[in-house]
Structures are given as structure tokens and as C-alpha cells.
Motif scaffolding. Structure first.
Motif, PDB file in Angstrom:
ATOM      1  N   CYS A  40       0.843  -1.111   0.076  1.00 62.78           N
ATOM      2  CA  CYS A  40       0.086  -0.144   0.163  1.00 62.78           C
ATOM      3  C   CYS A  40       0.778   1.102   0.049  1.00 62.78           C
ATOM      4  N   ASP A  41       2.119   1.177  -0.335  1.00 62.31           N
ATOM      5  CA  ASP A  41       3.142   2.028  -0.196  1.00 62.31           C
ATOM      6  C   ASP A  41       3.170   2.489  -1.798  1.00 62.31           C
ATOM      7  N   PRO A  42       2.660   3.712  -2.183  1.00 66.17           N
ATOM      8  CA  PRO A  42       2.834   4.108  -3.625  1.00 66.17           C
ATOM      9  C   PRO A  42       4.084   4.120  -4.444  1.00 66.17           C
ATOM     10  N   LEU A  43       5.209   4.021  -3.704  1.00 65.09           N
ATOM     11  CA  LEU A  43       6.534   4.225  -4.283  1.00 65.09           C
ATOM     12  C   LEU A  43       7.297   2.945  -4.290  1.00 65.09           C
ATOM     13  N   GLN A  44       6.785   1.821  -3.524  1.00 63.20           N
ATOM     14  CA  GLN A  44       7.851   0.765  -3.199  1.00 63.20           C
ATOM     15  C   GLN A  44       6.899  -0.566  -3.075  1.00 63.20           C
ATOM     16  N   ASP A  45       7.341  -1.602  -3.722  1.00 60.63           N
ATOM     17  CA  ASP A  45       6.491  -2.855  -3.489  1.00 60.63           C
ATOM     18  C   ASP A  45       7.388  -3.599  -2.594  1.00 60.63           C
ATOM     19  N   LYS A  64      10.061 -14.465   5.219  1.00 56.39           N
ATOM     20  CA  LYS A  64      10.972 -13.797   4.298  1.00 56.39           C
ATOM     21  C   LYS A  64      10.485 -12.526   3.924  1.00 56.39           C
ATOM     22  N   VAL A  65      11.260 -11.373   4.064  1.00 55.58           N
ATOM     23  CA  VAL A  65      10.757 -10.044   3.663  1.00 55.58           C
ATOM     24  C   VAL A  65      11.893  -9.366   3.101  1.00 55.58           C
ATOM     25  N   GLY A  66      11.848  -8.772   2.030  1.00 60.14           N
ATOM     26  CA  GLY A  66      12.775  -7.918   1.279  1.00 60.14           C
ATOM     27  C   GLY A  66      12.144  -6.677   0.939  1.00 60.14           C
ATOM     28  N   LEU A  67      13.141  -5.573   1.047  1.00 57.72           N
ATOM     29  CA  LEU A  67      12.768  -4.394   0.389  1.00 57.72           C
ATOM     30  C   LEU A  67      14.130  -3.395   0.723  1.00 57.72           C
ATOM     31  N   ILE A  68      14.184  -2.445  -0.168  1.00 54.17           N
ATOM     32  CA  ILE A  68      15.214  -1.518  -0.286  1.00 54.17           C
ATOM     33  C   ILE A  68      14.633  -0.018   0.667  1.00 54.17           C
ATOM     34  N   LEU A  69      15.561   0.492   1.576  1.00 51.32           N
ATOM     35  CA  LEU A  69      15.009   1.606   2.447  1.00 51.32           C
ATOM     36  C   LEU A  69      15.115   2.832   1.524  1.00 51.32           C
ATOM     37  N   GLU A 113      19.966   0.783   1.777  1.00 49.04           N
ATOM     38  CA  GLU A 113      20.408  -0.472   1.942  1.00 49.04           C
ATOM     39  C   GLU A 113      19.230  -1.224   1.848  1.00 49.04           C
ATOM     40  N   PHE A 114      19.776  -2.495   1.464  1.00 55.45           N
ATOM     41  CA  PHE A 114      18.570  -3.743   1.155  1.00 55.45           C
ATOM     42  C   PHE A 114      18.207  -4.346   2.601  1.00 55.45           C
ATOM     43  N   ILE A 115      17.126  -4.518   3.077  1.00 55.43           N
ATOM     44  CA  ILE A 115      16.782  -5.195   4.073  1.00 55.43           C
ATOM     45  C   ILE A 115      16.117  -6.626   3.493  1.00 55.43           C
ATOM     46  N   PHE A 116      17.103  -7.822   4.261  1.00 61.45           N
ATOM     47  CA  PHE A 116      16.266  -9.149   3.966  1.00 61.45           C
ATOM     48  C   PHE A 116      16.104  -9.857   5.311  1.00 61.45           C
ATOM     49  N   TYR A 117      14.866  -9.949   5.716  1.00 63.22           N
ATOM     50  CA  TYR A 117      14.579 -10.491   7.181  1.00 63.22           C
ATOM     51  C   TYR A 117      14.180 -11.999   6.760  1.00 63.22           C
ATOM     52  N   ASN A 118      14.897 -12.918   7.215  1.00 63.53           N
ATOM     53  CA  ASN A 118      14.813 -14.364   6.993  1.00 63.53           C
ATOM     54  C   ASN A 118      14.778 -15.356   8.422  1.00 63.53           C
ATOM     55  N   TYR A 145       8.001   8.578   8.622  1.00 58.15           N
ATOM     56  CA  TYR A 145       7.935   8.276   7.411  1.00 58.15           C
ATOM     57  C   TYR A 145       7.664   6.695   6.996  1.00 58.15           C
ATOM     58  N   LYS A 146       6.983   6.594   6.134  1.00 57.79           N
ATOM     59  CA  LYS A 146       6.138   5.009   6.042  1.00 57.79           C
ATOM     60  C   LYS A 146       7.397   4.168   5.386  1.00 57.79           C
ATOM     61  N   ILE A 147       8.031   3.303   6.095  1.00 58.80           N
ATOM     62  CA  ILE A 147       9.223   2.636   5.639  1.00 58.80           C
ATOM     63  C   ILE A 147       8.464   1.254   4.797  1.00 58.80           C
ATOM     64  N   ALA A 148       7.436   0.793   5.184  1.00 58.83           N
ATOM     65  CA  ALA A 148       6.713  -0.380   4.286  1.00 58.83           C
ATOM     66  C   ALA A 148       5.313  -0.340   4.710  1.00 58.83           C
ATOM     67  N   CYS A 149       4.352  -0.804   3.814  1.00 60.20           N
ATOM     68  CA  CYS A 149       3.236  -0.680   4.132  1.00 60.20           C
ATOM     69  C   CYS A 149       2.424  -1.773   3.259  1.00 60.20           C
ATOM     70  N   VAL A 150       1.980  -2.907   3.791  1.00 57.59           N
ATOM     71  CA  VAL A 150       1.395  -3.925   3.488  1.00 57.59           C
ATOM     72  C   VAL A 150      -0.001  -4.264   3.867  1.00 57.59           C
ATOM     73  N   ASN A 151      -0.891  -4.965   2.796  1.00 57.48           N
ATOM     74  CA  ASN A 151      -2.174  -5.307   3.311  1.00 57.48           C
ATOM     75  C   ASN A 151      -2.351  -6.656   2.775  1.00 57.48           C
ATOM     76  N   PHE A 152      -2.533  -7.594   3.919  1.00 58.88           N
ATOM     77  CA  PHE A 152      -2.663  -8.980   3.459  1.00 58.88           C
ATOM     78  C   PHE A 152      -4.167  -9.401   3.571  1.00 58.88           C
ATOM     79  N   THR A 153      -4.604 -10.336   2.617  1.00 54.51           N
ATOM     80  CA  THR A 153      -5.733 -11.173   2.610  1.00 54.51           C
ATOM     81  C   THR A 153      -5.603 -12.436   2.767  1.00 54.51           C
TER      82      THR A 153
END
Length: 160
Positions: A40-45, A64-69, A113-118, A145-153
Motif C-alpha cells: 500500500c506504499d505508492p512508491l515501493q513494492d 522472508k521479507v525484502g525491501l530497499i530502504l 540499504e537492502f533489508i532481508f529478514y529471514n 516516514y512510511k518504511i513499508a506498508c502491506v495489506n494481507f488478505t
């Protein structure tokens, strides 16, 4: 020929398109359990996976979660809202990274930096009751500042 192909490809990637939101990603799908997510972040998946794919939550589940800060993460707070069959069920706000007690390896990471949570996660319940769940998860830093935003169904349909 190669230069024109490269220019065409870059133009296509940078051309403003019709996409107004990120696509819905399938995390897993079995006979009795389905899980999807959408950034739900308009700039980053965000990239997310859980294994095993099951409504049985007794076992350890590898997340496992990955994103660029896009901003530094010195302080980080999570905001979780859960809806069950369209009805508000639960809300929790909690700190994940604090100056005196960073809980995760990504605390203190810098912009770019790239975050990879495993890691293994536990949910505190044995299985999901039958129904549809909507989980809204948002992470913000110390500047709000929104670092990440996710909607789960999530659809849980126990086999009878």
C-alpha cells in the motif's frame, strides 16, 4: 542497434504508465488456506514469503521479507490492524527498533540499504478459524516516514 534497444527499454521502464497501485501477490494457496498481499506504499513494492503454507500455526513458520530502504531506520514502529469477515478485530502498535533496545538486525540500517529478514515466527494461536481476514501492516520510522506498508488478505477454509 544495441543502443536503440537499450534506450527503448529504459524509456519503457521509466514511462509513466497506467498502474495506480501495486499488483496483488499470491503468497500461498492450498485447498484450505490462501494468502495474498499488496503493497500500500505508492512508491515501493515489498517481497514477502511464508513457508510452510498452512493454516496450522503451531509449527515454526519461516518469514522472508525484502525491501530497499528509502529512509534510515534508527527507530521503527509497527501498526497492525486485523479485520475478520469485515469486522474490526484487533489493533496493535509497538516499537521494533529503539535506540536502547534494537530487536532486529535491520535496526540502524541506512537509506539505500537492502533489508532481508529471514527468520522463524510464531503467531501464538494453533490455527485460523474459518473465514476471511484482512491484515493491515504499516512500519514508520522516527520521522513518521512510511518504511513499508502491506495489506494481507487471508482465506481460511478448514476441511470438514
Amino acid at each position: 542497434m544495441k543502443i536503440s534497444s537499450i534506450v527503448l527499454t529504459i524509456s519503457w521502464l521509466l514511462w509513466p504508465g497506467e498502474m495506480k497501485e501495486w499488483p496483488r501477490h499470491t503468497m500461498c494457496k492450498t485447498k484450505d488456506f490462501e494468502a495474498y498481499y499488496k503493497s500500500c506504499d505508492p512508491l515501493q513494492d515489498v517481497g514477502i514469503s511464508f513457508n510452510p503454507c498452512s493454516r496450522n500455526l503451531k509449527q515454526n513458520i519461516i518469514a522472508k521479507v525484502g525491501l530497499i530502504l528509502r529512509q534510515d531506520v534508527n527507530l521503527l514502529y509497527s501498526n497492525t490492524k486485523i479485520y475478520y469477515k469485515g469486522t474490526y478485530l484487533f489493533h496493535e502498535e509497538k516499537p521494533l527498533c529503539e535506540k536502547t533496545a534494537p530487536q532486529f538486525s535491520f535496526c540502524g540500517k541506512k537509506k539505500g540499504e537492502f533489508i532481508f529478514y529471514n527468520h522463524s515466527v510464531r503467531f501464538g494461536i494453533s490455527s485460523l478459524p474459518k473465514g476471511e481476514y484482512l491484515i493491515l501492516l504499516e512500519f514508520v520510522n522516527e520521522q513518521n516516514y512510511k518504511i513499508a506498508c502491506v495489506n494481507f488478505t487471508v482465506y481460511s477454509n478448514p476441511l470438514d
